[in-house]
Design a protein around this motif. Structure first.
Motif, mmCIF file in Angstrom:
data_model
loop_
_atom_site.group_PDB
_atom_site.id
_atom_site.type_symbol
_atom_site.label_atom_id
_atom_site.label_comp_id
_atom_site.label_asym_id
_atom_site.label_seq_id
_atom_site.Cartn_x
_atom_site.Cartn_y
_atom_site.Cartn_z
ATOM 1 N N THR A 209 20.715 -42.105 -23.935
ATOM 2 C CA THR A 209 20.693 -41.605 -25.313
ATOM 3 C C THR A 209 21.808 -42.264 -26.105
ATOM 4 N N TRP A 210 21.452 -42.859 -27.237
ATOM 5 C CA TRP A 210 22.458 -43.475 -28.092
ATOM 6 C C TRP A 210 23.398 -42.414 -28.644
ATOM 7 N N GLN A 211 24.690 -42.740 -28.703
ATOM 8 C CA GLN A 211 25.688 -41.874 -29.300
ATOM 9 C C GLN A 211 26.154 -42.474 -30.626
ATOM 10 N N ALA A 212 26.764 -41.641 -31.465
ATOM 11 C CA ALA A 212 27.191 -42.084 -32.788
ATOM 12 C C ALA A 212 28.231 -43.198 -32.719
ATOM 13 N N ASN A 213 28.996 -43.239 -31.639
ATOM 14 C CA ASN A 213 30.041 -44.261 -31.518
ATOM 15 C C ASN A 213 29.536 -45.563 -30.905
ATOM 16 N N THR A 215 27.975 -45.882 -27.967
ATOM 17 C CA THR A 215 27.828 -45.828 -26.511
ATOM 18 C C THR A 215 26.487 -45.202 -26.148
ATOM 19 N N VAL A 217 24.706 -42.591 -23.284
ATOM 20 C CA VAL A 217 24.840 -41.643 -22.183
ATOM 21 C C VAL A 217 23.619 -41.786 -21.280
#
Length: 275
Positions: A209-213, A215, A217
């Motif tokens: 899952t894409w993260q806002a920063n 990266t 997960v």
């Protein structure tokens, strides 16, 4: 019979009643295991029967039907009265169903549409298979074997041209390119615990899952050759699309540069002439 004998007789004929709840739980657990094993084994047997009968039979029935379509097409050829009657009959059927075909539409496609309906994708796939067989001069009796030996309808459809590639071929072509990429490293104790030492160096599929920063997960590791092949084939399509766009842009730039050079040359020539 004395009292001792009577007591012994009763003890051997009556069930033993136990108040031990742990023994009861153990017996129920053992029964549960037995029932589960029997149930799963019955499902495995049912699956095997499906694979050996229904699944295989459904494909064989399709191949046989395609063989009949192919045989009907073959029967349309020639100048005999029978062939002429069959051609007229096909035209009449098409008109009755109000099907519309271009002049360039192959007769095999017309027959397939008449038999299988108006699902364009299915009609196209089956038509490709039969026209592929026609190009290789496969006999009517050998159509089913031809389709089966070449991996089925989908494999033949994907290999319809010399440039066409099956998902497996696309995956193989992409794997080498992917092996040379390095977008970063993902590591954790949980991932390490899942590692199969025998698969070190091989590709795998991660669901993340894409993260806002920026990266990702990692949510799951998919250990499936089918999923890996599909992922690599999808990546192949993406890479090919980007390459096609780049080639198109380069071609357009080359044409624009050539046009500009021609204009500049013309302008220079006009200036010289005017002087």
């Amino acid at each position: 019979m004395n009292a001792t004998a009577t007591a012994t007789s009763v003890a051997t004929t009556q069930p033993v009643v136990s108040n031990d709840s742990s023994a009861t739980a153990t017996n129920m657990g053992a029964q549960g295991i037995t029932v589960t094993i029997q149930h799963i084994e019955s499902l495995v047997l049912e699956r095997e029967m499906w694979e050996q009968n229904a699944y295989r039979t459904s494909n064989e029935q399709l191949y046989a039907l395609l063989g009949k379509c192919y045989g009907y097409y073959k029967a349309l050829g020639g100048d005999s009265d029978e062939a002429k009657a069959l051609r007229n009959g096909l035209d009449s059927y098409i008109n009755t169903r109000t099907y519309q075909f271009a002049k360039s539409t192959h007769t095999i496609t017309k027959i397939v549409k008449c038999v299988f309906g108006v699902d364009r994708r299915r009609v196209s796939a089956y038509s490709i298979v039969l026209r592929s067989a026609l190009a290789k001069n496969i006999s009517t009796m050998d159509i089913a074997a031809y389709i089966r030996d070449n991996g089925g309808v989908e494999e033949i459809r994907l290999a319809k041209s010399s440039t066409g590639k099956s998902p497996k071929e696309k995956a193989q072509a992409t794997a080498t390119v992917v092996d040379g990429n390095d977008l970063g490293t993902v590591g954790s104790a949980a991932l390490s615990a899942m590692l199969d030492s025998g698969k070190v160096g091989s590709n795998t599929v991660l669901i993340g899952t894409w993260q806002a920063n920026g990266t990702v997960v990692v949510r799951a590791v998919v250990e499936s050759d089918t999923a890996l092949t599909a992922a690599l084939a999808s990546h192949y399509a993406s890479v090919k699309e980007q390459a096609d766009k780049a080639a198109k842009a380069a071609k357009e730039k080359e044409a624009a540069d050539a046009a500009k050079s021609a204009i500049d040359a013309a302008a220079t020539s006009a200036t010289v002439t005017a002087q």
